[in-house]
Design a protein around this motif. Structure first.
Motif, PDB file in Angstrom:
ATOM      1  N   ILE A  37      55.992  41.134  35.155  1.00 36.69           N
ATOM      2  CA  ILE A  37      54.815  41.236  36.020  1.00 36.69           C
ATOM      3  C   ILE A  37      53.718  41.974  35.273  1.00 36.69           C
ATOM      4  O   ILE A  37      53.967  43.019  34.657  1.00 36.69           O
TER       5      ILE A  37
ATOM      6  N   ALA B 251      50.380  44.033  35.804  1.00 41.16           N
ATOM      7  CA  ALA B 251      49.700  44.753  36.886  1.00 41.16           C
ATOM      8  C   ALA B 251      48.451  45.443  36.362  1.00 41.16           C
ATOM      9  O   ALA B 251      48.432  45.961  35.242  1.00 41.16           O
TER      10      ALA B 251
ATOM     11  N   SER C 275      61.174  36.993  32.480  1.00 39.75           N
ATOM     12  CA  SER C 275      60.238  37.161  33.587  1.00 39.75           C
ATOM     13  C   SER C 275      59.681  38.582  33.581  1.00 39.75           C
ATOM     14  O   SER C 275      60.399  39.537  33.263  1.00 39.75           O
TER      15      SER C 275
ATOM     16  N   ASN D  35      46.579  44.298  41.709  1.00 40.47           N
ATOM     17  CA  ASN D  35      46.903  43.013  41.089  1.00 40.47           C
ATOM     18  C   ASN D  35      48.263  43.060  40.414  1.00 40.47           C
ATOM     19  O   ASN D  35      48.511  43.890  39.537  1.00 40.47           O
ATOM     20  N   GLN D  36      49.154  42.153  40.825  1.00 42.95           N
ATOM     21  CA  GLN D  36      50.481  42.037  40.221  1.00 42.95           C
ATOM     22  C   GLN D  36      50.761  40.541  40.026  1.00 42.95           C
ATOM     23  O   GLN D  36      51.085  39.828  40.972  1.00 42.95           O
ATOM     24  N   LEU D  37      50.606  40.077  38.794  1.00 43.80           N
ATOM     25  CA  LEU D  37      50.750  38.661  38.471  1.00 43.80           C
ATOM     26  C   LEU D  37      52.091  38.390  37.816  1.00 43.80           C
ATOM     27  O   LEU D  37      52.443  39.024  36.819  1.00 43.80           O
ATOM     28  N   LYS D  38      52.829  37.443  38.367  1.00 43.89           N
ATOM     29  CA  LYS D  38      54.143  37.117  37.851  1.00 43.89           C
ATOM     30  C   LYS D  38      54.062  36.031  36.781  1.00 43.89           C
ATOM     31  O   LYS D  38      53.289  35.086  36.900  1.00 43.89           O
TER      32      LYS D  38
ATOM     33  N   GLN E   1      48.217  31.850  41.947  1.00 43.92           N
ATOM     34  CA  GLN E   1      48.126  33.291  42.112  1.00 43.92           C
ATOM     35  C   GLN E   1      46.654  33.690  42.230  1.00 43.92           C
ATOM     36  O   GLN E   1      45.751  32.888  41.987  1.00 43.92           O
TER      37      GLN E   1
ATOM     38  N   ASP F 245      60.551  42.075  36.188  1.00 46.59           N
ATOM     39  CA  ASP F 245      60.318  41.235  37.364  1.00 46.59           C
ATOM     40  C   ASP F 245      61.155  41.719  38.549  1.00 46.59           C
ATOM     41  O   ASP F 245      62.106  41.071  38.981  1.00 46.59           O
TER      42      ASP F 245
ATOM     43  N   LEU G 161      51.312  32.835  32.976  1.00 45.66           N
ATOM     44  CA  LEU G 161      51.379  32.745  34.431  1.00 45.66           C
ATOM     45  C   LEU G 161      51.684  31.320  34.867  1.00 45.66           C
ATOM     46  O   LEU G 161      52.326  31.083  35.880  1.00 45.66           O
TER      47      LEU G 161
END
Length: 274
Positions: free
Chosen positions: A260, A262, A258, A211-214, A166, A202, A233
Motif C-alpha cells: 500500500i 500512503a 502486494s 490516501n492509501q493506494l493498493k 482507486q 498489504d 496500481l
C-alpha cells in the motif's frame, strides 16, 4: 501549469504554426519581418513602413540590416535624403522573398487545415501530449477525473478518480479550486513527491494519511542508503516511493508483492491542462 477560467467556455483546439526563413542558425525573417518588407514596398519609406507595422524607426532599420546581412545580398536599398527622407525600395531579391514567403505560408496553412481535419480526436490527443511533456520535480504524476468536491470553511477537499478505480484525495484552498476551474467531471492531474509516499505491507492499518493506494511492487532499485520502490496500481498507473534500504528489508518488499502506498491529502498538488 496552465489555468482555466471557470466561467469561460472551452474553445475548440486547432492545429497552429508559423513560417520563418533561416540562414544557418540565424532567423532571416518571419511574419513580422516579411510584413516590414511588404510595407516598404507599399509606402516607399522606412518611416511609413515602420509606422504601418508598429515598429520604431530604429527597430525597422535594425531588422533590415539583419536581413541584408543574413541574406548575403541587399534586400532593401535607400536613396539619399536623410532620416525619413529619400526613397526606400526593395531589390528584386527582396520582392522575390515576399512572394516566396506568401506561397509557403499559404501551403503551410492548407497543411495545418488538412492535418487538423484528418486527425480524429485531435483535441484529446493534444491534451495528452501536453501532459506527457510536462516537466516537474514530483516523481508521481497521476491523471484522473474530479469525482467529488467537498467545500470546507477555508479549504476544499477534492477527490480525483484514477483510471483503475482507486481515488486520490487532495486538500486545496478555495482560491485554488476556483483558479484551476475544478468541478465534478473535469480532468486534472495530481503531483506527489516520492519522498512523501509511505509504503506499508498489504494489511489494514489505521494511520492519519488519507490516501492509501493498493498495488503490487513492480520494481525495487537500491541505492547506497535509500531505495526506489515502484508500486503498480493497475496496467497504466504506477506510484513510486523513496524509502531506506532497511525499510525494504523490514517490509520484505520484492517484485510481485502486494503493498500500500500512503500519503497525506495535504501532500497532493493538483493541476489542470487548459
Amino acid at each position: 501549469m496552465t489555468q482555466e477560467t471557470p466561467d469561460k467556455p472551452n474553445e475548440s483546439i486547432e492545429v497552429g504554426g508559423a513560417v520563418w526563413f533561416r540562414s544557418g542558425n540565424e532567423t532571416l525573417g518571419g511574419a513580422a519581418r516579411i510584413a516590414l518588407l511588404a510595407a516598404i514596398r507599399q509606402t516607399g519609406s522606412i518611416t511609413g513602413a515602420a509606422k504601418a507595422v508598429g515598429m520604431s524607426y530604429k527597430a525597422a532599420w535594425d531588422a533590415i540590416d539583419a536581413m541584408n546581412n543574413l541574406a548575403g545580398a541587399a534586400l532593401v536599398v535607400r536613396a539619399a535624403g536623410g532620416k525619413g527622407g529619400g526613397g526606400t525600395t526593395l531589390t528584386p531579391k527582396g520582392l522575390k522573398l515576399i512572394s516566396t514567403y506568401g506561397a509557403i505560408e499559404r501551403e503551410h496553412r492548407l497543411f495545418l487545415e488538412r492535418a487538423g481535419a484528418a486527425i480524429e480526436g485531435f483535441e484529446q490527443d493534444w491534451q495528452l501530449i501536453g501532459r506527457i511533456g510536462m516537466k516537474t520535480s514530483a516523481r508521481n504524476q497521476l491523471f484522473g477525473t474530479v469525482r467529488k468536491i467537498t467545500r470546507g470553511a477555508v479549504n476544499d477537499e477534492i477527490e480525483l478518480a484514477l483510471s483503475g478505480g482507486q481515488s486520490i484525495v487532495a486538500v486545496v484552498t478555495h482560491e485554488s479550486t476556483e483558479s484551476l476551474g475544478l468541478k465534478e467531471g473535469c480532468d486534472a492531474f495530481a503531483l506527489v513527491k516520492a519522498s512523501w509516499v509511505i509504503l506499508m505491507a498489504d494489511e489494514p492499518v489505521r494511520i492519519s494519511a488519507r490516501n492509501q493506494l493498493k498495488g503490487r511492487v513492480s520494481k525495487v532499485t537500491r541505492g547506497a542508503v535509500n531505495a526506489e520502490v515502484s508500486l503498480a496500481l493497475d496496467d497504466s498507473t504506477t506510484v513510486t516511493a523513496v524509502i531506506t534500504n532497511g525499510s525494504v528489508e523490514t517490509l520484505g518488499l520484492a517484485e510481485g508483492q502486494s503493498a500500500i502506498a500512503a500519503f497525506k491529502a495535504s501532500s497532493v498538488i493538483l493541476g489542470v491542462t487548459g
